[in-house]
Design an enzyme around this catalytic site. Sequence first.
Site, PDB file in Angstrom:
ATOM      1  N   CYS A 124      28.608 -20.916 -34.211  1.00 48.33           N
ATOM      2  CA  CYS A 124      28.801 -20.745 -32.762  1.00 48.33           C
ATOM      3  C   CYS A 124      29.668 -21.839 -32.152  1.00 48.33           C
ATOM      4  O   CYS A 124      30.384 -21.598 -31.186  1.00 48.33           O
ATOM      5  CB  CYS A 124      27.451 -20.695 -32.061  1.00 48.33           C
ATOM      6  SG  CYS A 124      26.444 -22.142 -32.403  1.00 48.33           S
ATOM      7  N   GLU A 178      20.883 -19.440 -25.742  1.00 49.55           N
ATOM      8  CA  GLU A 178      21.880 -20.183 -26.524  1.00 49.55           C
ATOM      9  C   GLU A 178      22.904 -19.155 -27.001  1.00 49.55           C
ATOM     10  O   GLU A 178      22.674 -18.440 -27.971  1.00 49.55           O
ATOM     11  CB  GLU A 178      21.200 -20.871 -27.720  1.00 49.55           C
ATOM     12  CG  GLU A 178      20.185 -21.932 -27.332  1.00 49.55           C
ATOM     13  CD  GLU A 178      20.833 -23.255 -26.943  1.00 49.55           C
ATOM     14  OE1 GLU A 178      21.983 -23.509 -27.360  1.00 49.55           O
ATOM     15  OE2 GLU A 178      20.196 -24.039 -26.217  1.00 49.55           O
TER      16      GLU A 178
HETATM   17  P1  NAD Z   1      23.058 -10.909 -31.576  1.00 51.56           P
HETATM   18  O1  NAD Z   1      23.070 -11.129 -30.108  1.00 51.56           O
HETATM   19  O2  NAD Z   1      23.630  -9.635 -32.092  1.00 51.56           O
HETATM   20  O3  NAD Z   1      21.562 -10.973 -32.164  1.00 51.56           O
HETATM   21  C1  NAD Z   1      20.673 -12.021 -31.856  1.00 51.56           C
HETATM   22  C2  NAD Z   1      19.243 -11.519 -31.901  1.00 51.56           C
HETATM   23  O4  NAD Z   1      19.050 -10.493 -30.939  1.00 51.56           O
HETATM   24  C3  NAD Z   1      18.814 -10.946 -33.244  1.00 51.56           C
HETATM   25  O5  NAD Z   1      17.527 -11.453 -33.555  1.00 51.56           O
HETATM   26  C4  NAD Z   1      18.773  -9.436 -33.012  1.00 51.56           C
HETATM   27  O6  NAD Z   1      17.774  -8.806 -33.747  1.00 51.56           O
HETATM   28  C5  NAD Z   1      18.505  -9.314 -31.528  1.00 51.56           C
HETATM   29  N1  NAD Z   1      19.190  -8.165 -30.928  1.00 51.56           N
HETATM   30  C6  NAD Z   1      20.410  -7.674 -31.247  1.00 51.56           C
HETATM   31  N2  NAD Z   1      20.734  -6.640 -30.436  1.00 51.56           N
HETATM   32  C7  NAD Z   1      19.692  -6.465 -29.594  1.00 51.56           C
HETATM   33  C8  NAD Z   1      19.412  -5.548 -28.527  1.00 51.56           C
HETATM   34  N3  NAD Z   1      20.279  -4.599 -28.179  1.00 51.56           N
HETATM   35  N4  NAD Z   1      18.241  -5.670 -27.871  1.00 51.56           N
HETATM   36  C9  NAD Z   1      17.346  -6.634 -28.214  1.00 51.56           C
HETATM   37  N5  NAD Z   1      17.567  -7.511 -29.226  1.00 51.56           N
HETATM   38  C10 NAD Z   1      18.698  -7.440 -29.905  1.00 51.56           C
HETATM   39  O7  NAD Z   1      23.779 -12.203 -32.174  1.00 51.56           O
HETATM   40  P2  NAD Z   1      24.112 -12.543 -33.675  1.00 51.56           P
HETATM   41  O8  NAD Z   1      25.103 -11.562 -34.191  1.00 51.56           O
HETATM   42  O9  NAD Z   1      22.875 -12.758 -34.450  1.00 51.56           O
HETATM   43  O10 NAD Z   1      24.802 -13.973 -33.521  1.00 51.56           O
HETATM   44  C11 NAD Z   1      26.132 -14.110 -33.163  1.00 51.56           C
HETATM   45  C12 NAD Z   1      26.307 -14.639 -31.764  1.00 51.56           C
HETATM   46  O11 NAD Z   1      25.375 -15.675 -31.503  1.00 51.56           O
HETATM   47  C13 NAD Z   1      27.655 -15.270 -31.535  1.00 51.56           C
HETATM   48  O12 NAD Z   1      28.110 -14.933 -30.254  1.00 51.56           O
HETATM   49  C14 NAD Z   1      27.379 -16.759 -31.606  1.00 51.56           C
HETATM   50  O13 NAD Z   1      28.297 -17.577 -30.926  1.00 51.56           O
HETATM   51  C15 NAD Z   1      26.038 -16.824 -30.997  1.00 51.56           C
HETATM   52  N6  NAD Z   1      25.336 -18.012 -31.465  1.00 51.56           N
HETATM   53  C16 NAD Z   1      25.042 -18.988 -30.576  1.00 51.56           C
HETATM   54  C17 NAD Z   1      24.403 -20.130 -31.002  1.00 51.56           C
HETATM   55  C18 NAD Z   1      24.038 -21.239 -30.068  1.00 51.56           C
HETATM   56  O14 NAD Z   1      23.279 -22.091 -30.497  1.00 51.56           O
HETATM   57  N7  NAD Z   1      24.513 -21.262 -28.859  1.00 51.56           N
HETATM   58  C19 NAD Z   1      24.094 -20.277 -32.340  1.00 51.56           C
HETATM   59  C20 NAD Z   1      24.423 -19.249 -33.217  1.00 51.56           C
HETATM   60  C21 NAD Z   1      25.024 -18.114 -32.781  1.00 51.56           C
END
Ligand code: NAD
Length: 453
Positions: free
Chosen positions: A243, A209
Amino acid sequence: MEIQEIVYKQKDFFKTQQTKNIRFRKMYLEKLRDVILENEHLLYEAIYQDFGKSKFDTFTTEISFVLNDIEYYLKNLKSLSKPKRVRTNLVNQFGKSRIYSEPLGNVLVIGAWNYPYQLSLSPIVAALAAGNCCILKPSEIAENTMKVMAKIINENFPPEYVYAYEGGIEETTELLKLKFDKIFFTGSTKVGKIVYEAAAKNLTPVTLELGGKSPAIITKEANLEVAAKRIIWGKFLNAGQTCVAPDYLLIEESVQEQFLEMLRKYIQEFKYESGSEHYTKIINQKNFERLITLIDKDKIYFGGNFNREKLFIEPTILTNIHWNDEVMQEEIFGPILPVISFTNLNVILNEILELEKPLAAYLFTDNSEEKENFLQKLSFGGGCINDVMMHLGNENLPFGGVGNSGIGNYHGKFGFETFSNQKAILERATWGEPNIKYPPYSEKKLSWIKRFL
Ligand code: NAD
């Protein structure tokens, strides 16, 4: 206990078959509902510490979502889990065909920070409803909400069934080395690719997602007043850290001036301002710094003020924007709303087609030809006509992205299917077997089989 050990314990627990029992699943869904209600004040408090978010917003955009999901599965679990009878074709007569929804096993849910409860717990609810064991890794960025979720889950659920693992990149990387039967990830496209790559090593199915730049298009045929009100709410809720928020606006030039005035009016009417209980802060310094560099002072139509100490950024509208401006390169994920004007809907739709497929898209118009054009031409995860974001609130619609904005979907029955394997079963009668399919073959048999197949 080490996380690896908990994952193994979950695998063993799954093999005991207990999670396949409908009563067992319902009992724990009810338990989750009860502990959420018992700890509601803690949930409000934690999110207030992380975001300065009001109880009203926390309830409507977070807690109510999770509670509704639980109610949905409690009500529908029996029918969702029942084997579905399907038609049996001529070749397989005399037989009966059924599809069995079976749980996948032990699943990993990785949450994002922006709606920490909903985005962590809703997938967990669907996974448990489908009969799986789960590890939840909430986002460390919203630290207080991560801690409260871990407390609620780990104090009330046996770890061999559900366990919340607190941590950031290091802990997620560690988890991704382990073998799961499914990984459900919410977050950025960049990290989505890391998760997908790790999952591929074990052929683990994923639901991703992700995000993207979701457009909202307003034509001169729209009810402008309604459009402005709905867009301002959707864009600046959670200070734009949503998002499916409209990332940017495409406004038909002839109504632009009038529409911008309405946008301004609603920002003021909704009291989206510093210190307001109706407005949220930016989650951390890093995102704050990223966002303020996107505010081009020469293009500010409204807002543009910020306060570094309070992590506050005023709702900001930028006009005279072009596709190659910096603010149009990446998902904004904050309270900055760039506006591009257009004169021809077809041309602007073709321009959107050149970009990555967004998670959502919105069209405001009362013209049926324009609606049809938008629906036929653009590919995106989901969206609305004459509204923003509300498609998420209908559990009968799947929620997910396409292309760069994600793989797979959930909510309602789609969530149940996301965490299930559809096992196909043909049960044959042991009588009435024609010899035609068995060797030795002959020209006569071939001519019969051609008629048959
Ligand atoms: P992110 O990708 O930075 O982090 C998401 C998760 O991944 C966190 O739990 C984090 O601990 C983990 N993570 C981060 N970097 C990592 C790495 N290098 N290796 C392994 N795990 C890692 O995203 P975010 O900042 O939490 O959220 C923002 C993004 O999420 C935006 O792009 C937003 O559009 C998207 N989003 C999508 C939805 C949806 O339902 N489609 C909902 C909310 C947010």
